[in-house]
Design an enzyme around this catalytic site. Sequence first.
Site, short mmCIF file in Angstrom:
data_model
loop_
_atom_site.label_atom_id
_atom_site.label_comp_id
_atom_site.label_asym_id
_atom_site.label_seq_id
_atom_site.Cartn_x
_atom_site.Cartn_y
_atom_site.Cartn_z
N HIS A 253 0.54 -1.57 0.03
CA HIS A 253 0.38 0.36 0.19
C HIS A 253 0.81 1.27 0.18
O HIS A 253 0.70 2.07 -0.66
CB HIS A 253 -0.75 0.01 1.59
CG HIS A 253 -1.55 0.84 1.41
ND1 HIS A 253 -3.28 1.45 0.92
CD2 HIS A 253 -1.68 2.43 1.95
CE1 HIS A 253 -3.79 2.30 1.72
NE2 HIS A 253 -2.97 3.23 1.96
N GLU A 254 1.93 1.05 0.95
CA GLU A 254 2.69 2.54 0.53
C GLU A 254 3.27 2.28 0.03
O GLU A 254 3.73 3.69 -0.62
CB GLU A 254 3.50 2.42 2.40
CG GLU A 254 2.21 1.91 4.04
CD GLU A 254 1.74 3.23 4.01
OE1 GLU A 254 1.24 4.64 3.21
OE2 GLU A 254 0.14 3.71 4.04
N HIS A 257 1.81 4.20 -2.28
CA HIS A 257 2.14 5.81 -2.75
C HIS A 257 2.63 6.34 -2.38
O HIS A 257 3.23 6.93 -3.51
CB HIS A 257 1.88 5.88 -1.31
CG HIS A 257 0.06 5.81 -0.20
ND1 HIS A 257 -0.82 6.76 -0.86
CD2 HIS A 257 -0.28 5.19 0.40
CE1 HIS A 257 -2.04 6.34 -0.39
NE2 HIS A 257 -1.68 5.71 0.49
N GLU A 283 -4.88 8.27 -3.25
CA GLU A 283 -5.18 6.35 -2.05
C GLU A 283 -5.74 5.08 -3.44
O GLU A 283 -5.41 3.99 -2.79
CB GLU A 283 -6.17 6.34 -1.72
CG GLU A 283 -6.87 5.59 -0.84
CD GLU A 283 -6.25 5.44 0.94
OE1 GLU A 283 -4.65 6.33 0.74
OE2 GLU A 283 -6.17 4.10 1.85
ZN ZN Z 1 -3.39 5.06 1.88
#
Ligand code: ZN
Length: 489
Positions: A253-254, A257, A283
């Site tokens: 997830h990160e 980003h 997101e």
């Molecule tokens: Zn996030």
Amino acid sequence: MLSPELAARLGELSDLTATAGLLGWDQQTNMPPAGGQARGEVMATLATLAHERQTAPELGALLDAAQGDGEVERAIVRVARRDREKARRVPAELAAEIERAASDAQEPWAHARATSDWEHFCPYLKRNVELRRAYVDCFEGAEHPYDTLLDNFEPGLTTARVREVFAPLREGLSELAAAIAAAPPAPVLPGPFPVAAQRELALEIARAFGYDDASWRMDLAVHPFALALSPQDIRVTTRYHENDLQGLFAVMHEVGHGLYEHQVDPALARTTLGTGVSLGIHESQSRLWENLVGRSEPFWRHWGPRLRAAFPAGTAGLSDHDLLRAINGVVPGCIRVDADEVTYGLHVILRFELEVAMIEGTLPAADVPAAWNAGMRELLGVEVPDDARGALQDIHWSWGELGYFPTYAIGNVAAAQLWAALQRDVGGLDDQIAAGQYGAIREWLREHVHRHGRVVEPTELLERATGGGLDPAPLLAELNAKYRALYGI
Ligand code: ZN
């Protein structure tokens, strides 16, 4: 070309933001606990300096005189004017009061959550909502008061539009969750997953996605987050638990980003535009890597053997199909951050509905837990045992951050739209993912999303990349296809 004076002023603002970001990163990763008070003072000084610079008449004059030639220059001036206007509209006393109220609410919120005592937090939420309403009053022209708050996280998005997107999403997710709940449950990963091995595997996956040691670092933090100080200085964080693989998915997830920030056009550095365009689009990037890549069948065809080698006991007795089912288990629960792909959006929709009611003045803070619990029952069929696992679970309202939550679900919606466009434009995605190859995905995202930074507004960006506006249909189609197959329904 921007005048050198204007470029220098915008560069300074960008540097102040990066400095505050670095101090915030340090606070959450390295700072000894007793450093908090002094750090708060430094951060307040930086915020004051940034506000002074942002509202300085000299900057206004330079922006007024700026001749935007070319898309990028025009965007720099447009976005810088908008950022400045937002800073100027809010009187310094109100801005300070909002900061103070948020800071004052932290300890009471933590205490209230620890003791599941809504009464203890209630006056602070009431104050935060009052201050947000005063904030909204500083701006005119919004159709709905909540629009002004939304706009700070998702420029151009309105309450009416969110309602249009969330209504079918609410119905589709509830139906799918109910169908899954009626099917035999997915197996559970037995564990354990020793942390050192998780860390090694997470780094391997991150590197395959595009993490490199020259421009990235990975650290531990209680609440995982990603931060970019520049496209060449990306910080991601995670946390590991021995009994699950959440830390591994947090890394994917990160890194999603981080890749966004890493692939912003370097020419936009130190302008107003050298970062992600909105929280929702941001997101969409993290969710695309975490869910659409990282929880897919071809992904685990490649990484499954590696996972089994790292955790022979933790994966014992599961066939490849059951491993995939275990990784994608859907269980309606009370806690948003533990929620699966299917039920996650419902947690967000509930918060959005309550926030709108609070801002409209129809839901007093004292009545929030009852409304929360009723919503959980209706949306997820879940009984909330206490407020700690209910309306007190998230930190956002203690910060007064109303308007933030919807961007989480907007991100999932946009991720599925981008994924559908990616599949259309790039052939053989499944084969590439099954081979551990992510270059074509990364390049498509660079071209259509990342490189633009804040040059193109979120709605326009999505339209150019996918051919349409925000639309929950691709997400619902993707989830239905995937989970109906996994659960045999
Ligand atoms: Zn996030």
